[in-house]
Scaffold this motif. Sequence first.
Motif, PDB file in Angstrom:
ATOM      1  N   UNK A 266      26.559  -1.889  -4.265  1.00  0.00           N
ATOM      2  CA  UNK A 266      26.863  -1.872  -3.062  1.00  0.00           C
ATOM      3  C   UNK A 266      28.443  -1.992  -2.781  1.00  0.00           C
ATOM      4  N   UNK A 267      28.999  -1.992  -3.842  1.00  0.00           N
ATOM      5  CA  UNK A 267      30.475  -2.296  -4.043  1.00  0.00           C
ATOM      6  C   UNK A 267      31.334  -0.713  -3.646  1.00  0.00           C
ATOM      7  N   UNK A 268      32.296  -0.858  -2.857  1.00  0.00           N
ATOM      8  CA  UNK A 268      32.749   0.319  -2.310  1.00  0.00           C
ATOM      9  C   UNK A 268      33.705   1.020  -3.369  1.00  0.00           C
ATOM     10  N   UNK A 269      34.014   0.293  -4.389  1.00  0.00           N
ATOM     11  CA  UNK A 269      34.894   1.092  -5.215  1.00  0.00           C
ATOM     12  C   UNK A 269      33.926   1.966  -6.536  1.00  0.00           C
ATOM     13  N   UNK A 270      32.639   1.803  -6.395  1.00  0.00           N
ATOM     14  CA  UNK A 270      31.771   2.197  -7.426  1.00  0.00           C
ATOM     15  C   UNK A 270      31.244   3.398  -6.748  1.00  0.00           C
ATOM     16  N   UNK A 271      31.157   4.439  -7.679  1.00  0.00           N
ATOM     17  CA  UNK A 271      30.472   5.721  -7.560  1.00  0.00           C
ATOM     18  C   UNK A 271      29.117   5.802  -7.864  1.00  0.00           C
ATOM     19  N   UNK A 272      28.524   4.976  -8.833  1.00  0.00           N
ATOM     20  CA  UNK A 272      26.979   4.911  -9.445  1.00  0.00           C
ATOM     21  C   UNK A 272      27.028   3.944 -10.396  1.00  0.00           C
ATOM     22  N   UNK A 273      25.892   3.317 -10.320  1.00  0.00           N
ATOM     23  CA  UNK A 273      25.253   2.339 -11.241  1.00  0.00           C
ATOM     24  C   UNK A 273      24.129   3.033 -12.047  1.00  0.00           C
ATOM     25  N   UNK A 274      24.015   2.647 -13.326  1.00  0.00           N
ATOM     26  CA  UNK A 274      23.290   3.136 -14.102  1.00  0.00           C
ATOM     27  C   UNK A 274      22.351   1.567 -14.481  1.00  0.00           C
ATOM     28  N   UNK A 275      21.285   1.551 -14.037  1.00  0.00           N
ATOM     29  CA  UNK A 275      20.604   0.126 -14.529  1.00  0.00           C
ATOM     30  C   UNK A 275      19.091   0.485 -14.202  1.00  0.00           C
ATOM     31  N   UNK A 276      18.180   0.294 -15.313  1.00  0.00           N
ATOM     32  CA  UNK A 276      16.929   0.624 -15.241  1.00  0.00           C
ATOM     33  C   UNK A 276      16.124  -0.185 -14.192  1.00  0.00           C
ATOM     34  N   UNK A 277      16.659  -1.247 -13.790  1.00  0.00           N
ATOM     35  CA  UNK A 277      16.009  -1.969 -13.003  1.00  0.00           C
ATOM     36  C   UNK A 277      15.971  -1.823 -11.402  1.00  0.00           C
ATOM     37  N   UNK A 278      16.874  -0.836 -11.062  1.00  0.00           N
ATOM     38  CA  UNK A 278      17.318  -0.198  -9.715  1.00  0.00           C
ATOM     39  C   UNK A 278      16.167   0.489  -9.453  1.00  0.00           C
ATOM     40  N   UNK A 279      15.692   0.483  -8.036  1.00  0.00           N
ATOM     41  CA  UNK A 279      14.607   1.466  -7.512  1.00  0.00           C
ATOM     42  C   UNK A 279      15.243   2.741  -7.520  1.00  0.00           C
ATOM     43  N   UNK A 280      16.455   2.981  -7.302  1.00  0.00           N
ATOM     44  CA  UNK A 280      17.041   4.190  -7.322  1.00  0.00           C
ATOM     45  C   UNK A 280      17.173   4.839  -8.847  1.00  0.00           C
ATOM     46  N   UNK A 281      16.974   4.094  -9.791  1.00  0.00           N
ATOM     47  CA  UNK A 281      16.997   4.737 -11.142  1.00  0.00           C
ATOM     48  C   UNK A 281      15.959   5.911 -11.244  1.00  0.00           C
ATOM     49  N   UNK A 282      16.461   7.159 -11.924  1.00  0.00           N
ATOM     50  CA  UNK A 282      15.321   8.209 -11.745  1.00  0.00           C
ATOM     51  C   UNK A 282      14.124   7.963 -12.578  1.00  0.00           C
ATOM     52  N   UNK A 283      14.277   7.078 -13.500  1.00  0.00           N
ATOM     53  CA  UNK A 283      12.930   6.670 -14.341  1.00  0.00           C
ATOM     54  C   UNK A 283      12.552   5.336 -14.162  1.00  0.00           C
ATOM     55  N   UNK A 284      12.853   4.563 -12.962  1.00  0.00           N
ATOM     56  CA  UNK A 284      12.486   3.384 -12.635  1.00  0.00           C
ATOM     57  C   UNK A 284      10.968   3.137 -12.745  1.00  0.00           C
TER      58      UNK A 284
END
Length: 372
Positions: A266-284
């Motif tokens: 949610x941070x405005x200075x960040x473009x993307x976060x890669x973490x497998x626990x995020x529901x937005x991760x492509x292989x969640x």
Amino acid sequence: MKPETLAIHAGNLYKISTKDVTPPINLSTTFLRDEDGGYSGGHMYSRVSNPNRSALEKALSELEKGAEACAFSSGNTAGMAVFQALKPGSHIIAPDDMYWGFKKQLQTIFKDILEIDFIDLTNLENIAQFIKKNTVLIWVETPSNPLLKITDLAGVSKIAKENNLILACDSTFASPCLQNPIDFGADIVMHSSTKYIGGHSDVLGGVLITAEKNEFWDKIRNIQQVGGAVPSPFDCFLLVRSIKTLAYRMRGHCANGMALALHLEKHPAIEAVYYPGLTTHPQYDIAKKQMTGFGGMLSILVKGGSDEARKVVNKVKLFAQATSLGGVESLIEHRASVEGPDTKTPQNLIRISVGLEHIDDLIADLNQALAG
Ligand SMILES: *Cc1c(COP(=O)(O)O)cnc(C)c1O
């Protein structure tokens, strides 16, 4: 037994006369022979085997639900033993996002010995077209470094079995407490024990665990014992000691990793976060199926390029700017400049190994560094 229990008891191999509760360090390089020529103590010469290494191998093989383990002096020598055990001229399939040390081994040491294709293993349909007559092994790394890609172990295992290929998995980012690739059909599991298994950034090591004892495993054991890239008794002692708290450390890494990923997303200075626990991760969904927790490794893309990313890693105070991962202390690094000029890692990527400090302190530190 559950992993928490195995972790504490599986390495206590010893029944010794002084009745120690915790095993001693056996420094002797050589062991007494019986009158009949046998070795009733179970060991002959320390390169071949010694009590501390046997204890470590037993603990890791039980935690990974394997048949046996081979411990090595580093993760790199553990992985190299797999490549060395293959017949020259063999073809192997490896991931495009692969620990760079292994990619380097394959592209330099094994350049004239093995044929290699580096491909995207997250797309199962992509794999079949690369299988050739001389293909013998698929090497998987999940979660992968540094993009945290997740490979469907059961899916790749099905393809490997249909084609009579060995499936090896670098499971370092998960540790034996979050993922057991053998449950999903892997033949060989590899860990850099320098990372979560050691957990304190003070011992180098690697391990291979086999699902079953077979001819291929005999070759690997021979490479370990005759090649001799083995960990010292003291290194093995440290690792057995660390393994006792592994399950609890991993819970902390998972909780902190998830909280930090949610915050940074949610941070405005960040473009993307890669973490497998995020529901937005492509292989969640796959991560959820094959892992019991998502670990403490995440990568972020900061808005901007190399300069903006380097500013952040220089501005943090609590995170140590250093390579490696899996320790109790949080580490941060600008990955592209570690990997060198021919890296494909994005220039604005920062890799974070979330440690076991309090999450509020970690978030406050990153917030001040990202504030510009
Ligand atoms: C560190 C690492 C290795 C290599 O291990 P060393 O102990 O540094 O030789 C292999 N794979 C992964 C995923 C790693 O992070």
